[in-house]
Design a protein around this motif. Structure first.
Motif, PDB file in Angstrom:
ATOM      1  N   ARG A 197       1.001  -1.288   0.016  1.00  0.00           N
ATOM      2  CA  ARG A 197       0.007  -0.096  -0.106  1.00  0.00           C
ATOM      3  C   ARG A 197       0.822   1.408  -0.041  1.00  0.00           C
ATOM      4  O   ARG A 197       1.905   1.409   0.473  1.00  0.00           O
ATOM      5  CB  ARG A 197      -0.892  -0.057   1.222  1.00  0.00           C
ATOM      6  CG  ARG A 197      -2.089  -1.155   1.215  1.00  0.00           C
ATOM      7  CD  ARG A 197      -2.797  -1.234   2.215  1.00  0.00           C
ATOM      8  NE  ARG A 197      -1.949  -1.703   3.296  1.00  0.00           N
ATOM      9  CZ  ARG A 197      -2.297  -1.372   4.711  1.00  0.00           C
ATOM     10  NH1 ARG A 197      -3.130  -0.518   5.175  1.00  0.00           N
ATOM     11  NH2 ARG A 197      -1.413  -1.982   5.573  1.00  0.00           N
ATOM     12  N   VAL A 198       0.451   2.400  -0.656  1.00  0.00           N
ATOM     13  CA  VAL A 198       1.098   3.721  -0.916  1.00  0.00           C
ATOM     14  C   VAL A 198       0.050   4.619  -0.257  1.00  0.00           C
ATOM     15  O   VAL A 198      -1.256   4.684  -0.864  1.00  0.00           O
ATOM     16  CB  VAL A 198       1.527   3.774  -2.319  1.00  0.00           C
ATOM     17  CG1 VAL A 198       2.269   5.175  -2.254  1.00  0.00           C
ATOM     18  CG2 VAL A 198       2.727   2.771  -2.591  1.00  0.00           C
ATOM     19  N   LEU A 199       0.466   5.588   0.415  1.00  0.00           N
ATOM     20  CA  LEU A 199      -0.462   6.543   0.949  1.00  0.00           C
ATOM     21  C   LEU A 199       0.143   7.761   0.840  1.00  0.00           C
ATOM     22  O   LEU A 199       1.382   8.132   1.149  1.00  0.00           O
ATOM     23  CB  LEU A 199      -0.655   6.405   2.437  1.00  0.00           C
ATOM     24  CG  LEU A 199      -1.584   7.506   3.258  1.00  0.00           C
ATOM     25  CD1 LEU A 199      -2.926   7.387   2.624  1.00  0.00           C
ATOM     26  CD2 LEU A 199      -1.488   7.068   4.761  1.00  0.00           C
ATOM     27  N   LEU A 200      -0.484   8.905   0.570  1.00  0.00           N
ATOM     28  CA  LEU A 200      -0.016  10.000   0.235  1.00  0.00           C
ATOM     29  C   LEU A 200      -1.181  10.788   0.742  1.00  0.00           C
ATOM     30  O   LEU A 200      -2.331  10.980   0.378  1.00  0.00           O
ATOM     31  CB  LEU A 200      -0.174  10.543  -1.295  1.00  0.00           C
ATOM     32  CG  LEU A 200       0.234  12.033  -1.729  1.00  0.00           C
ATOM     33  CD1 LEU A 200       1.497  12.492  -1.356  1.00  0.00           C
ATOM     34  CD2 LEU A 200       0.214  12.264  -3.209  1.00  0.00           C
ATOM     35  N   ILE A 201      -0.596  11.807   1.733  1.00  0.00           N
ATOM     36  CA  ILE A 201      -1.413  12.677   2.642  1.00  0.00           C
ATOM     37  C   ILE A 201      -1.007  14.065   2.307  1.00  0.00           C
ATOM     38  O   ILE A 201       0.339  14.490   2.150  1.00  0.00           O
ATOM     39  CB  ILE A 201      -1.377  12.550   4.139  1.00  0.00           C
ATOM     40  CG1 ILE A 201      -1.570  11.203   4.425  1.00  0.00           C
ATOM     41  CG2 ILE A 201      -2.018  13.673   4.939  1.00  0.00           C
ATOM     42  CD1 ILE A 201      -1.231  10.607   5.963  1.00  0.00           C
ATOM     43  N   THR A 202      -1.862  14.954   1.684  1.00  0.00           N
ATOM     44  CA  THR A 202      -1.536  16.564   1.755  1.00  0.00           C
ATOM     45  C   THR A 202      -2.347  17.209   2.412  1.00  0.00           C
ATOM     46  O   THR A 202      -3.629  17.051   2.676  1.00  0.00           O
ATOM     47  CB  THR A 202      -1.794  16.412   0.076  1.00  0.00           C
ATOM     48  OG1 THR A 202      -3.140  16.203  -0.381  1.00  0.00           O
ATOM     49  CG2 THR A 202      -0.767  15.855  -0.915  1.00  0.00           C
ATOM     50  N   TRP A 203      -1.725  18.447   2.647  1.00  0.00           N
ATOM     51  CA  TRP A 203      -2.618  19.409   3.652  1.00  0.00           C
ATOM     52  C   TRP A 203      -2.660  20.731   2.626  1.00  0.00           C
ATOM     53  O   TRP A 203      -1.696  21.190   2.285  1.00  0.00           O
ATOM     54  CB  TRP A 203      -1.646  19.767   4.801  1.00  0.00           C
ATOM     55  CG  TRP A 203      -1.760  18.443   6.015  1.00  0.00           C
ATOM     56  CD1 TRP A 203      -2.680  18.274   7.059  1.00  0.00           C
ATOM     57  CD2 TRP A 203      -1.072  17.398   6.049  1.00  0.00           C
ATOM     58  NE1 TRP A 203      -2.511  17.321   7.828  1.00  0.00           N
ATOM     59  CE2 TRP A 203      -1.322  16.781   7.152  1.00  0.00           C
ATOM     60  CE3 TRP A 203       0.040  16.976   5.221  1.00  0.00           C
ATOM     61  CZ2 TRP A 203      -0.669  15.403   7.442  1.00  0.00           C
ATOM     62  CZ3 TRP A 203       0.714  15.665   5.513  1.00  0.00           C
ATOM     63  CH2 TRP A 203       0.210  14.862   6.519  1.00  0.00           C
ATOM     64  N   TRP A 204      -3.848  21.139   2.767  1.00  0.00           N
ATOM     65  CA  TRP A 204      -4.299  22.356   2.055  1.00  0.00           C
ATOM     66  C   TRP A 204      -5.023  23.428   2.709  1.00  0.00           C
ATOM     67  O   TRP A 204      -5.688  23.236   3.670  1.00  0.00           O
ATOM     68  CB  TRP A 204      -5.090  22.028   0.882  1.00  0.00           C
ATOM     69  CG  TRP A 204      -4.305  20.871  -0.131  1.00  0.00           C
ATOM     70  CD1 TRP A 204      -4.694  19.493   0.241  1.00  0.00           C
ATOM     71  CD2 TRP A 204      -3.786  20.786  -1.073  1.00  0.00           C
ATOM     72  NE1 TRP A 204      -3.855  18.855  -0.845  1.00  0.00           N
ATOM     73  CE2 TRP A 204      -3.541  19.679  -1.633  1.00  0.00           C
ATOM     74  CE3 TRP A 204      -3.615  21.931  -1.835  1.00  0.00           C
ATOM     75  CZ2 TRP A 204      -2.759  19.570  -2.759  1.00  0.00           C
ATOM     76  CZ3 TRP A 204      -2.947  21.792  -3.206  1.00  0.00           C
ATOM     77  CH2 TRP A 204      -2.511  20.602  -3.697  1.00  0.00           C
ATOM     78  N   THR A 205      -4.717  24.677   2.340  1.00  0.00           N
ATOM     79  CA  THR A 205      -5.715  25.804   2.780  1.00  0.00           C
ATOM     80  C   THR A 205      -6.460  25.946   1.665  1.00  0.00           C
ATOM     81  O   THR A 205      -6.051  26.249   0.671  1.00  0.00           O
ATOM     82  CB  THR A 205      -4.894  27.118   3.060  1.00  0.00           C
ATOM     83  OG1 THR A 205      -3.969  27.426   1.789  1.00  0.00           O
ATOM     84  CG2 THR A 205      -3.920  26.727   4.342  1.00  0.00           C
ATOM     85  N   GLY A 206      -7.780  25.605   1.671  1.00  0.00           N
ATOM     86  CA  GLY A 206      -8.727  25.627   0.401  1.00  0.00           C
ATOM     87  C   GLY A 206      -8.785  24.054  -0.233  1.00  0.00           C
ATOM     88  O   GLY A 206      -8.597  23.329   0.596  1.00  0.00           O
ATOM     89  N   GLU A 207      -9.303  24.354  -0.991  1.00  0.00           N
ATOM     90  CA  GLU A 207      -9.800  23.032  -2.026  1.00  0.00           C
ATOM     91  C   GLU A 207      -8.373  22.289  -2.403  1.00  0.00           C
ATOM     92  O   GLU A 207      -7.539  22.737  -3.040  1.00  0.00           O
ATOM     93  CB  GLU A 207     -10.504  23.383  -3.354  1.00  0.00           C
ATOM     94  CG  GLU A 207     -11.254  22.300  -3.907  1.00  0.00           C
ATOM     95  CD  GLU A 207     -12.234  21.636  -3.102  1.00  0.00           C
ATOM     96  OE1 GLU A 207     -12.476  20.299  -3.430  1.00  0.00           O
ATOM     97  OE2 GLU A 207     -12.887  22.119  -2.294  1.00  0.00           O
ATOM     98  N   PRO A 208      -8.386  21.022  -2.087  1.00  0.00           N
ATOM     99  CA  PRO A 208      -7.257  20.059  -2.593  1.00  0.00           C
ATOM    100  C   PRO A 208      -7.218  19.810  -3.980  1.00  0.00           C
ATOM    101  O   PRO A 208      -8.264  19.916  -4.782  1.00  0.00           O
ATOM    102  CB  PRO A 208      -7.548  18.838  -1.749  1.00  0.00           C
ATOM    103  CG  PRO A 208      -8.329  19.220  -0.749  1.00  0.00           C
ATOM    104  CD  PRO A 208      -9.260  20.154  -1.271  1.00  0.00           C
ATOM    105  N   VAL A 209      -5.919  19.877  -4.656  1.00  0.00           N
ATOM    106  CA  VAL A 209      -5.743  19.633  -5.932  1.00  0.00           C
ATOM    107  C   VAL A 209      -5.751  17.736  -5.955  1.00  0.00           C
ATOM    108  O   VAL A 209      -5.108  17.259  -5.345  1.00  0.00           O
ATOM    109  CB  VAL A 209      -4.470  20.012  -6.487  1.00  0.00           C
ATOM    110  CG1 VAL A 209      -4.017  19.155  -7.656  1.00  0.00           C
ATOM    111  CG2 VAL A 209      -4.292  21.353  -6.715  1.00  0.00           C
ATOM    112  N   PRO A 210      -6.703  17.441  -6.880  1.00  0.00           N
ATOM    113  CA  PRO A 210      -6.838  16.045  -6.695  1.00  0.00           C
ATOM    114  C   PRO A 210      -5.561  15.147  -7.642  1.00  0.00           C
ATOM    115  O   PRO A 210      -4.768  15.763  -8.133  1.00  0.00           O
ATOM    116  CB  PRO A 210      -8.070  15.823  -7.935  1.00  0.00           C
ATOM    117  CG  PRO A 210      -8.286  17.112  -8.517  1.00  0.00           C
ATOM    118  CD  PRO A 210      -7.617  18.032  -7.877  1.00  0.00           C
ATOM    119  N   VAL A 211      -5.353  13.959  -6.841  1.00  0.00           N
ATOM    120  CA  VAL A 211      -4.148  13.163  -7.273  1.00  0.00           C
ATOM    121  C   VAL A 211      -4.571  12.306  -8.471  1.00  0.00           C
ATOM    122  O   VAL A 211      -5.970  11.796  -8.414  1.00  0.00           O
ATOM    123  CB  VAL A 211      -3.576  12.576  -6.069  1.00  0.00           C
ATOM    124  CG1 VAL A 211      -2.376  11.408  -6.468  1.00  0.00           C
ATOM    125  CG2 VAL A 211      -3.195  13.424  -4.928  1.00  0.00           C
ATOM    126  N   ALA A 212      -3.700  12.177  -9.364  1.00  0.00           N
ATOM    127  CA  ALA A 212      -3.979  11.511 -10.491  1.00  0.00           C
ATOM    128  C   ALA A 212      -4.356   9.978 -10.329  1.00  0.00           C
ATOM    129  O   ALA A 212      -3.748   9.330  -9.287  1.00  0.00           O
ATOM    130  CB  ALA A 212      -3.166  11.618 -11.656  1.00  0.00           C
TER     131      ALA A 212
END
Length: 86
Positions: free
Chosen positions: A49-64
């Motif tokens: 399994r591979v997990l990518l966590i991103t933190w955003w101010t506002g709307e996140p950009v979707p991961v492909a």
């Protein structure tokens, strides 16, 4: 408001390292530098399994979506709103 976007994929049998490499080569550059990105973290776990966590101010950009042949099942995605940080 901070939003944590989690993207988790399970690799096809024996393809975990390739999936992680795909994320580093394609997914990370696509979100790096995007407006509102505060932080990102790439993790791996047993079960390929591979997990990518991103933190955003506002709307996140979707991961492909990775190439289908790298996947053991469809990608899972969740978004969470930060409630408390210390």
């Amino acid at each position: 408001m901070t939003v944590a976007a989690m993207w988790e994929a399970r690799a096809a049998a024996g393809r975990g390292p390739e999936l992680a490499a795909w994320v580093r080569e394609f997914a990370l550059p696509a979100v790096r530098g995007a407006a509102g990105l505060e932080r990102l973290e790439l993790l791996s776990a047993t079960g390929e399994r591979v997990l990518l966590i991103t933190w955003w101010t506002g709307e996140p950009v979707p991961v492909a979506e990775p190439p289908a042949d790298l996947l053991g099942r469809p990608v899972h995605r969740w978004s969470f709103t930060s409630e408390h940080v210390e």
